[in-house]
Design a protein around this motif. Structure first.
Motif, PDB file in Angstrom:
ATOM      1  N   CYS A  91       0.863  -1.176   0.000  1.00  0.00           N
ATOM      2  CA  CYS A  91       0.000   0.000   0.000  1.00  0.00           C
ATOM      3  C   CYS A  91       0.906   1.234   0.000  1.00  0.00           C
ATOM      4  O   CYS A  91       1.994   1.219   0.587  1.00  0.00           O
ATOM      5  N   ALA A  92       0.467   2.290  -0.656  1.00  0.00           N
ATOM      6  CA  ALA A  92       1.236   3.532  -0.699  1.00  0.00           C
ATOM      7  C   ALA A  92       0.285   4.715  -0.661  1.00  0.00           C
ATOM      8  O   ALA A  92      -0.910   4.578  -0.942  1.00  0.00           O
ATOM      9  N   SER A  93       0.834   5.861  -0.321  1.00  0.00           N
ATOM     10  CA  SER A  93       0.015   7.077  -0.314  1.00  0.00           C
ATOM     11  C   SER A  93       0.860   8.253  -0.780  1.00  0.00           C
ATOM     12  O   SER A  93       2.100   8.193  -0.757  1.00  0.00           O
ATOM     13  N   SER A  94       0.181   9.316  -1.186  1.00  0.00           N
ATOM     14  CA  SER A  94       0.890  10.517  -1.631  1.00  0.00           C
ATOM     15  C   SER A  94      -0.043  11.715  -1.551  1.00  0.00           C
ATOM     16  O   SER A  94      -1.264  11.571  -1.430  1.00  0.00           O
ATOM     17  N   TYR A  95       0.541  12.885  -1.646  1.00  0.00           N
ATOM     18  CA  TYR A  95      -0.251  14.090  -1.816  1.00  0.00           C
ATOM     19  C   TYR A  95      -0.761  14.128  -3.249  1.00  0.00           C
ATOM     20  O   TYR A  95      -0.677  13.166  -3.971  1.00  0.00           O
ATOM     21  N   VAL A  96      -1.249  15.227  -3.692  1.00  0.00           N
ATOM     22  CA  VAL A  96      -1.821  15.337  -5.020  1.00  0.00           C
ATOM     23  C   VAL A  96      -0.766  15.088  -6.090  1.00  0.00           C
ATOM     24  O   VAL A  96       0.408  14.895  -5.814  1.00  0.00           O
ATOM     25  N   ASP A  97      -1.162  15.079  -7.297  1.00  0.00           N
ATOM     26  CA  ASP A  97      -0.304  14.934  -8.468  1.00  0.00           C
ATOM     27  C   ASP A  97       0.406  13.591  -8.525  1.00  0.00           C
ATOM     28  O   ASP A  97       1.516  13.497  -9.020  1.00  0.00           O
ATOM     29  N   TYR A  98      -0.212  12.556  -7.998  1.00  0.00           N
ATOM     30  CA  TYR A  98       0.312  11.199  -8.121  1.00  0.00           C
ATOM     31  C   TYR A  98       1.749  11.102  -7.626  1.00  0.00           C
ATOM     32  O   TYR A  98       2.533  10.325  -8.128  1.00  0.00           O
ATOM     33  N   GLY A  99       2.109  11.925  -6.636  1.00  0.00           N
ATOM     34  CA  GLY A  99       3.426  11.794  -6.034  1.00  0.00           C
ATOM     35  C   GLY A  99       4.511  12.599  -6.705  1.00  0.00           C
ATOM     36  O   GLY A  99       5.679  12.477  -6.344  1.00  0.00           O
ATOM     37  N   ILE A 100       4.152  13.427  -7.681  1.00  0.00           N
ATOM     38  CA  ILE A 100       5.175  14.225  -8.335  1.00  0.00           C
ATOM     39  C   ILE A 100       5.721  15.273  -7.377  1.00  0.00           C
ATOM     40  O   ILE A 100       6.920  15.508  -7.303  1.00  0.00           O
ATOM     41  N   GLN A 101       4.851  15.904  -6.594  1.00  0.00           N
ATOM     42  CA  GLN A 101       5.292  16.930  -5.679  1.00  0.00           C
ATOM     43  C   GLN A 101       5.840  16.312  -4.410  1.00  0.00           C
ATOM     44  O   GLN A 101       5.490  15.209  -4.027  1.00  0.00           O
ATOM     45  N   GLY A 102       6.701  17.011  -3.748  1.00  0.00           N
ATOM     46  CA  GLY A 102       7.173  16.591  -2.444  1.00  0.00           C
ATOM     47  C   GLY A 102       8.008  15.334  -2.490  1.00  0.00           C
ATOM     48  O   GLY A 102       8.853  15.165  -3.356  1.00  0.00           O
ATOM     49  N   THR A 103       7.738  14.450  -1.578  1.00  0.00           N
ATOM     50  CA  THR A 103       8.589  13.284  -1.414  1.00  0.00           C
ATOM     51  C   THR A 103       8.123  12.070  -2.198  1.00  0.00           C
ATOM     52  O   THR A 103       8.654  10.993  -2.033  1.00  0.00           O
ATOM     53  N   GLY A 104       7.140  12.234  -3.032  1.00  0.00           N
ATOM     54  CA  GLY A 104       6.692  11.094  -3.812  1.00  0.00           C
ATOM     55  C   GLY A 104       5.768  10.196  -3.012  1.00  0.00           C
ATOM     56  O   GLY A 104       5.052  10.662  -2.140  1.00  0.00           O
ATOM     57  N   TYR A 105       5.787   8.944  -3.309  1.00  0.00           N
ATOM     58  CA  TYR A 105       4.927   7.984  -2.638  1.00  0.00           C
ATOM     59  C   TYR A 105       5.577   7.533  -1.324  1.00  0.00           C
ATOM     60  O   TYR A 105       6.794   7.347  -1.270  1.00  0.00           O
ATOM     61  N   THR A 106       4.753   7.288  -0.300  1.00  0.00           N
ATOM     62  CA  THR A 106       5.200   6.644   0.930  1.00  0.00           C
ATOM     63  C   THR A 106       4.623   5.243   0.942  1.00  0.00           C
ATOM     64  O   THR A 106       3.401   5.072   0.816  1.00  0.00           O
ATOM     65  N   PHE A 107       5.489   4.254   1.114  1.00  0.00           N
ATOM     66  CA  PHE A 107       5.068   2.859   1.040  1.00  0.00           C
ATOM     67  C   PHE A 107       4.975   2.237   2.416  1.00  0.00           C
ATOM     68  O   PHE A 107       5.768   2.545   3.316  1.00  0.00           O
ATOM     69  N   GLY A 108       4.025   1.316   2.570  1.00  0.00           N
ATOM     70  CA  GLY A 108       3.999   0.442   3.730  1.00  0.00           C
ATOM     71  C   GLY A 108       5.043  -0.641   3.584  1.00  0.00           C
ATOM     72  O   GLY A 108       5.711  -0.753   2.554  1.00  0.00           O
ATOM     73  N   SER A 109       5.186  -1.477   4.608  1.00  0.00           N
ATOM     74  CA  SER A 109       6.227  -2.512   4.614  1.00  0.00           C
ATOM     75  C   SER A 109       5.774  -3.795   3.937  1.00  0.00           C
ATOM     76  O   SER A 109       6.563  -4.723   3.818  1.00  0.00           O
ATOM     77  N   GLY A 110       4.541  -3.867   3.502  1.00  0.00           N
ATOM     78  CA  GLY A 110       4.095  -4.977   2.680  1.00  0.00           C
ATOM     79  C   GLY A 110       3.396  -6.089   3.436  1.00  0.00           C
ATOM     80  O   GLY A 110       3.566  -6.267   4.643  1.00  0.00           O
ATOM     81  N   THR A 111       2.592  -6.850   2.690  1.00  0.00           N
ATOM     82  CA  THR A 111       1.936  -8.060   3.172  1.00  0.00           C
ATOM     83  C   THR A 111       2.307  -9.193   2.227  1.00  0.00           C
ATOM     84  O   THR A 111       2.040  -9.104   1.032  1.00  0.00           O
ATOM     85  N   ARG A 112       2.927 -10.225   2.787  1.00  0.00           N
ATOM     86  CA  ARG A 112       3.285 -11.385   1.960  1.00  0.00           C
ATOM     87  C   ARG A 112       2.170 -12.404   2.037  1.00  0.00           C
ATOM     88  O   ARG A 112       1.900 -12.953   3.105  1.00  0.00           O
ATOM     89  N   LEU A 113       1.516 -12.645   0.916  1.00  0.00           N
ATOM     90  CA  LEU A 113       0.362 -13.548   0.855  1.00  0.00           C
ATOM     91  C   LEU A 113       0.694 -14.773   0.027  1.00  0.00           C
ATOM     92  O   LEU A 113       1.208 -14.665  -1.091  1.00  0.00           O
ATOM     93  N   THR A 114       0.383 -15.934   0.583  1.00  0.00           N
ATOM     94  CA  THR A 114       0.532 -17.193  -0.138  1.00  0.00           C
ATOM     95  C   THR A 114      -0.822 -17.872  -0.221  1.00  0.00           C
ATOM     96  O   THR A 114      -1.498 -18.025   0.802  1.00  0.00           O
ATOM     97  N   VAL A 115      -1.212 -18.278  -1.425  1.00  0.00           N
ATOM     98  CA  VAL A 115      -2.479 -18.985  -1.623  1.00  0.00           C
ATOM     99  C   VAL A 115      -2.145 -20.420  -2.023  1.00  0.00           C
ATOM    100  O   VAL A 115      -1.456 -20.656  -3.021  1.00  0.00           O
ATOM    101  N   VAL A 116      -2.653 -21.367  -1.228  1.00  0.00           N
ATOM    102  CA  VAL A 116      -2.316 -22.776  -1.468  1.00  0.00           C
ATOM    103  C   VAL A 116      -3.577 -23.600  -1.702  1.00  0.00           C
ATOM    104  O   VAL A 116      -4.674 -23.194  -1.342  1.00  0.00           O
TER     105      VAL A 116
END
Lengths: 116, 112
Positions: A91-116
């Motif tokens: 998951c990620a988030s940003s201010y307006v302009d799809y992350g062009i302004q400021g620091t860009g996107y901020t990402f979470g640390s992720g979810t590792r999913l396995t489907v068996v």
């Protein structure tokens, strides 16, 4: 710490089960995104949202659903899990302009999913 | 179609050696360009970005990147690699009104 929080970090699902990946941000970002990461494929956009109540499909939306009832939360729903959905989800988030302004996107640390 | 290509899936360098990671983009016009780093088990962290102006961009952790319009490239460089630089690196691009597009990533390994 401020940022993007994802839960759970790991999950194993059986084929046909459903689950919701949670994502919360406390930076008051308007834009939020869900990506999946597969080896050698980079990150592919699943869904995104430009504000509460507004969502749209990305490049690989099939098999997923999202909602955005508040600015902070952007859960991703898998209804009928399939082995092809085995991946790492970011998951990620940003201010307006799809992350062009400021620091860009901020990402979470992720979810590792396995489907068996 | 818009795309970002990282030709090298894996690169191994010795600690202290210089590093260059390649990135090529295919867009109708010059997009905005980014480099992200992903440490094991972590999310992506922005290293640097190019919007316009000076074609040599400085980033965090001693990294820099050079934009070359004639080659549609945005290669990442570091003069002396540290063991802590071992990670996966992603080049990404975006045009206004569109979504961020990532390359496939380059995994960097550092030999002692």
């Amino acid at each position: 710490n401020a940022g993007v929080t994802q839960t759970p970090k790991f999950r194993i699902l059986k084929i046909g089960q459903s689950m919701t990946l949670q994502c919360t941000q406390d930076m008051n970002h308007n834009y939020m995104y869900w990506y999946r990461q597969d080896p050698g494929m980079g990150l592919k956009l699943i869904y995104y949202s430009v504000g509460a109540g507004i969502t749209d499909k990305g490049e690989v939306p099939n098999g997923y659903n999202v909602s955005r009832s508040t600015t902070e939360d952007f859960p991703l729903r898998l209804e009928l899990a399939a082995p092809s959905q085995t991946s790492v989800y970011f998951c990620a988030s940003s201010y307006v302009d799809y992350g062009i302004q400021g620091t860009g996107y901020t990402f979470g640390s992720g979810t590792r999913l396995t489907v068996v | 179609a818009q795309s970002v290509t990282q030709p090298d899936i894996h690169i191994t360098v010795s600690e202290g050696a210089s590093l260059e990671l390649r990135c090529n983009y295919s867009y109708g016009a010059t997009p905005y360009l980014f480099w992200y780093v992903q440490s094991p088990g972590q999310g992506l962290q922005l290293l640097l970005k190019y919007f316009s102006g000076d074609t040599l961009v400085q980033g965090i952790k001693g990294f820099e990147a050079e934009f070359k319009r004639s080659q549609s490239s945005f290669n990442l460089r570091k003069p002396s690699v540290h063991w802590s630089d071992a990670a996966e690196y992603f080049c990404a691009a975006i045009e206004a009104g569109n979504m961020l597009t990532f390359g496939g990533g380059t995994r960097l390994m550092v030999k002692p």
